[in-house]
Design a protein around this motif. Structure first.
Motif, PDB file in Angstrom:
ATOM      1  N   ILE A  24       0.754  -1.459   0.043  1.00  0.00           N
ATOM      2  CA  ILE A  24       0.025  -0.417  -0.036  1.00  0.00           C
ATOM      3  C   ILE A  24       1.246   1.606  -0.138  1.00  0.00           C
ATOM      4  N   GLU A  25       1.848   0.734   1.452  1.00  0.00           N
ATOM      5  CA  GLU A  25       2.819   2.878   0.593  1.00  0.00           C
ATOM      6  C   GLU A  25       3.543   2.796  -0.138  1.00  0.00           C
ATOM      7  N   ARG A  26       3.606   1.585  -1.525  1.00  0.00           N
ATOM      8  CA  ARG A  26       4.449   1.185  -2.550  1.00  0.00           C
ATOM      9  C   ARG A  26       3.850   1.912  -3.512  1.00  0.00           C
ATOM     10  N   ALA A  27       1.986   1.436  -3.234  1.00  0.00           N
ATOM     11  CA  ALA A  27       1.390   2.159  -5.222  1.00  0.00           C
ATOM     12  C   ALA A  27       1.288   3.797  -4.106  1.00  0.00           C
ATOM     13  N   CYS A  28       1.334   4.323  -2.522  1.00  0.00           N
ATOM     14  CA  CYS A  28       1.030   5.657  -2.488  1.00  0.00           C
ATOM     15  C   CYS A  28       2.063   6.333  -2.991  1.00  0.00           C
ATOM     16  N   LEU A  29       3.395   6.130  -2.697  1.00  0.00           N
ATOM     17  CA  LEU A  29       4.577   6.658  -3.555  1.00  0.00           C
ATOM     18  C   LEU A  29       4.432   6.893  -4.662  1.00  0.00           C
ATOM     19  N   SER A  30       4.570   5.734  -5.503  1.00  0.00           N
ATOM     20  CA  SER A  30       4.317   5.421  -6.239  1.00  0.00           C
ATOM     21  C   SER A  30       2.907   6.308  -7.486  1.00  0.00           C
ATOM     22  N   SER A  31       1.712   6.773  -6.712  1.00  0.00           N
ATOM     23  CA  SER A  31       0.846   7.130  -7.264  1.00  0.00           C
ATOM     24  C   SER A  31       0.785   8.408  -8.052  1.00  0.00           C
ATOM     25  N   ASP A  32       0.193   9.072  -8.783  1.00  0.00           N
ATOM     26  CA  ASP A  32       0.273  10.471  -9.579  1.00  0.00           C
ATOM     27  C   ASP A  32      -0.560  11.584  -8.190  1.00  0.00           C
ATOM     28  N   ARG A  33      -0.965  11.502  -7.734  1.00  0.00           N
ATOM     29  CA  ARG A  33      -1.180  12.400  -6.634  1.00  0.00           C
ATOM     30  C   ARG A  33      -0.456  13.460  -6.352  1.00  0.00           C
ATOM     31  N   PRO A  34      -0.914  14.512  -6.024  1.00  0.00           N
ATOM     32  CA  PRO A  34      -0.128  15.761  -5.589  1.00  0.00           C
ATOM     33  C   PRO A  34       0.097  15.499  -4.142  1.00  0.00           C
ATOM     34  N   SER A  35      -1.085  14.849  -3.833  1.00  0.00           N
ATOM     35  CA  SER A  35      -1.049  14.988  -1.826  1.00  0.00           C
ATOM     36  C   SER A  35      -0.354  13.378  -1.685  1.00  0.00           C
ATOM     37  N   ALA A  36       0.839  12.865  -2.031  1.00  0.00           N
ATOM     38  CA  ALA A  36       1.291  11.594  -1.895  1.00  0.00           C
ATOM     39  C   ALA A  36       2.947  11.911  -1.266  1.00  0.00           C
ATOM     40  N   SER A  37       2.960  12.766  -0.378  1.00  0.00           N
ATOM     41  CA  SER A  37       4.248  12.742   0.475  1.00  0.00           C
ATOM     42  C   SER A  37       4.999  11.308   0.879  1.00  0.00           C
ATOM     43  N   ARG A  38       5.743  11.515   0.841  1.00  0.00           N
ATOM     44  CA  ARG A  38       6.759  10.357   2.348  1.00  0.00           C
ATOM     45  C   ARG A  38       6.304   9.728   3.189  1.00  0.00           C
ATOM     46  N   VAL A  39       5.635  10.974   4.399  1.00  0.00           N
ATOM     47  CA  VAL A  39       5.408  11.231   5.606  1.00  0.00           C
ATOM     48  C   VAL A  39       3.560  10.711   5.554  1.00  0.00           C
ATOM     49  N   LEU A  40       2.813  10.999   4.154  1.00  0.00           N
ATOM     50  CA  LEU A  40       1.581  10.571   4.363  1.00  0.00           C
ATOM     51  C   LEU A  40       1.092   9.410   4.257  1.00  0.00           C
ATOM     52  N   CYS A  41       1.982   8.141   2.717  1.00  0.00           N
ATOM     53  CA  CYS A  41       2.478   7.727   2.315  1.00  0.00           C
ATOM     54  C   CYS A  41       3.076   6.437   3.611  1.00  0.00           C
ATOM     55  N   ALA A  42       3.831   6.754   4.055  1.00  0.00           N
ATOM     56  CA  ALA A  42       4.286   6.183   5.372  1.00  0.00           C
ATOM     57  C   ALA A  42       2.804   5.512   6.249  1.00  0.00           C
ATOM     58  N   CYS A  43       2.283   7.272   6.656  1.00  0.00           N
ATOM     59  CA  CYS A  43       1.490   6.809   7.628  1.00  0.00           C
ATOM     60  C   CYS A  43       0.246   5.808   7.032  1.00  0.00           C
ATOM     61  N   ILE A  44      -0.201   6.083   6.301  1.00  0.00           N
ATOM     62  CA  ILE A  44      -1.107   4.688   5.557  1.00  0.00           C
ATOM     63  C   ILE A  44      -0.970   3.182   4.812  1.00  0.00           C
ATOM     64  N   GLY A  45       0.804   3.862   4.962  1.00  0.00           N
ATOM     65  CA  GLY A  45       1.372   1.933   4.858  1.00  0.00           C
ATOM     66  C   GLY A  45       1.472   1.416   6.583  1.00  0.00           C
TER      67      GLY A  45
END
Length: 100
Positions: A24-45
């Protein structure tokens, strides 16, 4: 010398972090969503780690790439898909609460 070694280890750990991320974190990081930051993706992960199985995470990662797959699971009447969708809803609620 010790400072250089510590700095090198720190940099390597930071660069390698995505390799240890869940699907999930990797998919978030590779998405083209402008709000997909490392911090946010790590939290979602982290929310995913707490609520989803690895199989659920792999399926959920496909939802990032193919939203129609999410729609198919959501609309399905099979007990398996209903259980998956319930876990996915729980994950979404936890991620929303944790990652504001």
């Amino acid at each position: 010398m010790t400072r250089i070694l510590i700095a090198s280890v720190t940099i390597c750990a930071a660069l390698a972090a995505p390799a240890f991320a869940n699907p999930i974190e990797r998919a978030c990081l590779s998405s083209d969503r402008p709000s997909a930051s490392r911090v946010l993706c790590a939290c979602i992960g982290e929310a995913a780690d707490r609520t989803l199985t690895r199989a659920d995470m792999r399926l959920g990662a496909r939802f990032f790439r193919d939203p129609e797959e999410a729609q198919r699971v959501q609309l399905s009447d099979t007990p398996r898909d209903e259980a998956i969708w319930q876990r996915w809803r729980n994950f979404g609620e936890m991620a929303e609460a944790m990652c504001r």
